[in-house]
Write an enzyme that holds these catalytic residues in place. Structure first.
Site, PDB file in Angstrom:
ATOM      1  N   PHE A   1       0.731  -1.735   0.027  1.00  0.00           N
ATOM      2  CA  PHE A   1      -0.066   0.230  -0.383  1.00  0.00           C
ATOM      3  C   PHE A   1       1.373   1.140   0.032  1.00  0.00           C
ATOM      4  O   PHE A   1       0.423   2.639  -0.163  1.00  0.00           O
ATOM      5  CB  PHE A   1      -0.413   0.056   1.107  1.00  0.00           C
ATOM      6  CG  PHE A   1      -2.050  -0.730   0.837  1.00  0.00           C
ATOM      7  CD1 PHE A   1      -2.911  -0.608   0.688  1.00  0.00           C
ATOM      8  CD2 PHE A   1      -1.685  -2.247   1.856  1.00  0.00           C
ATOM      9  CE1 PHE A   1      -4.337  -1.998   0.450  1.00  0.00           C
ATOM     10  CE2 PHE A   1      -2.768  -3.151   1.846  1.00  0.00           C
ATOM     11  CZ  PHE A   1      -3.873  -3.375   1.029  1.00  0.00           C
TER      12      PHE A   1
ATOM     13  N   HIS B   1     -11.850  -3.832   1.640  1.00  0.00           N
ATOM     14  CA  HIS B   1     -10.687  -3.985   1.363  1.00  0.00           C
ATOM     15  C   HIS B   1     -10.326  -2.665   0.997  1.00  0.00           C
ATOM     16  O   HIS B   1     -11.937  -2.079   0.611  1.00  0.00           O
ATOM     17  CB  HIS B   1     -10.452  -4.140  -0.288  1.00  0.00           C
ATOM     18  CG  HIS B   1      -8.812  -4.184  -0.863  1.00  0.00           C
ATOM     19  ND1 HIS B   1      -8.637  -2.972  -1.569  1.00  0.00           N
ATOM     20  CD2 HIS B   1      -7.888  -4.805  -0.763  1.00  0.00           C
ATOM     21  CE1 HIS B   1      -7.462  -3.055  -2.090  1.00  0.00           C
ATOM     22  NE2 HIS B   1      -6.365  -3.810  -1.140  1.00  0.00           N
TER      23      HIS B   1
END
Length: 221
Positions: free
Chosen positions: A78, A187
């Protein structure tokens, strides 16, 4: 086989490095990096481990694939390099962080400072071909990173696993839930977040509460 990875991990992972699948994986990745544009840069492939020594792991966040756009992937799930525009999932992570903790929305998308505090930012697949999402899946990386999760589960206690989205939730079977904490939510991608599966999970404050309950330092997100 000698893998350039932070020293504290080597005793735990050496058996994996010596297995035939890892030799095949290494050969494949070396060939890909020689003949195609791949991410992250070679020296950053094992950054998740390099910034977060084994004995310091207290939180694990599991991603799926490195970013495949130019200059994005830095070896931490990420996370992007300092000057890179924040991808949509990271934007939603930071929005939830802001709402949950009151911390201002971060200017940099580089999550190195999380990793240096004991947050293992582990992608299931550690490399990818440029502009080809999933191009290095099912070649051995998942076998390796599943083993990493199992090794952490077996050899440590009280680690907080943050499983975001369906893919990450499947990793729960690798974790001993009686000795570790498993927090799940949707998510952070817009598709999931806009349907109400991400925002309001409060994983950042919940993580710090659990760490403080165990007498550990909270993470300065």
């Amino acid at each position: 086989m000698n893998v350039a990875i932070q020293e504290s991990w080597k005793p735990h992972l050496q058996n994996e490095f010596n297995k035939p699948y890892f030799k095949q994986l290494t050969d494949f990745v070396k060939q890909e990096y020689k003949t195609k544009v791949c991410y992250p840069p070679g020296k950053q492939i094992f950054s998740a481990f390099d910034y977060c020594p084994f004995n310091e792991v207290k939180v694990v966040i599991i991603g799926q694939d490195p970013y495949h756009g130019v200059g994005q992937a830095n070896g931490l799930c990420f996370s992007v390099f300092d000057t890179i525009k924040h991808p949509p999932s990271l934007i939603n992570i930071f929005k939830e962080l802001e709402e949950d903790t009151g911390k201002p929305y971060p200017k940099s998308g580089n999550l190195e400072h999380w990793a240096k505090q004991g947050v293992l930012l582990l992608n299931a697949t550690l490399t990818v071909r440029a502009h080809e999402a999933g191009s290095h899946q099912n070649i051995g990386w998942e076998t390796f990173t599943d083993s990493v999760i199992e090794i952490i589960s077996e050899n440590k206690e009280g680690v907080i696993f943050l499983l975001w989205g369906g893919f990450a939730k499947k990793k729960a079977k690798l974790i001993n839930g009686s000795k570790h904490h498993i927090l799940t939510t949707g998510h952070p991608s817009p598709l999931s977040a806009n349907r109400g599966y991400w925002f309001g999970n409060k994983h950042f404050s919940k993580t710090n509460f659990l760490l403080e309950q165990a007498g550990q330092k909270p993470v300065l997100w």
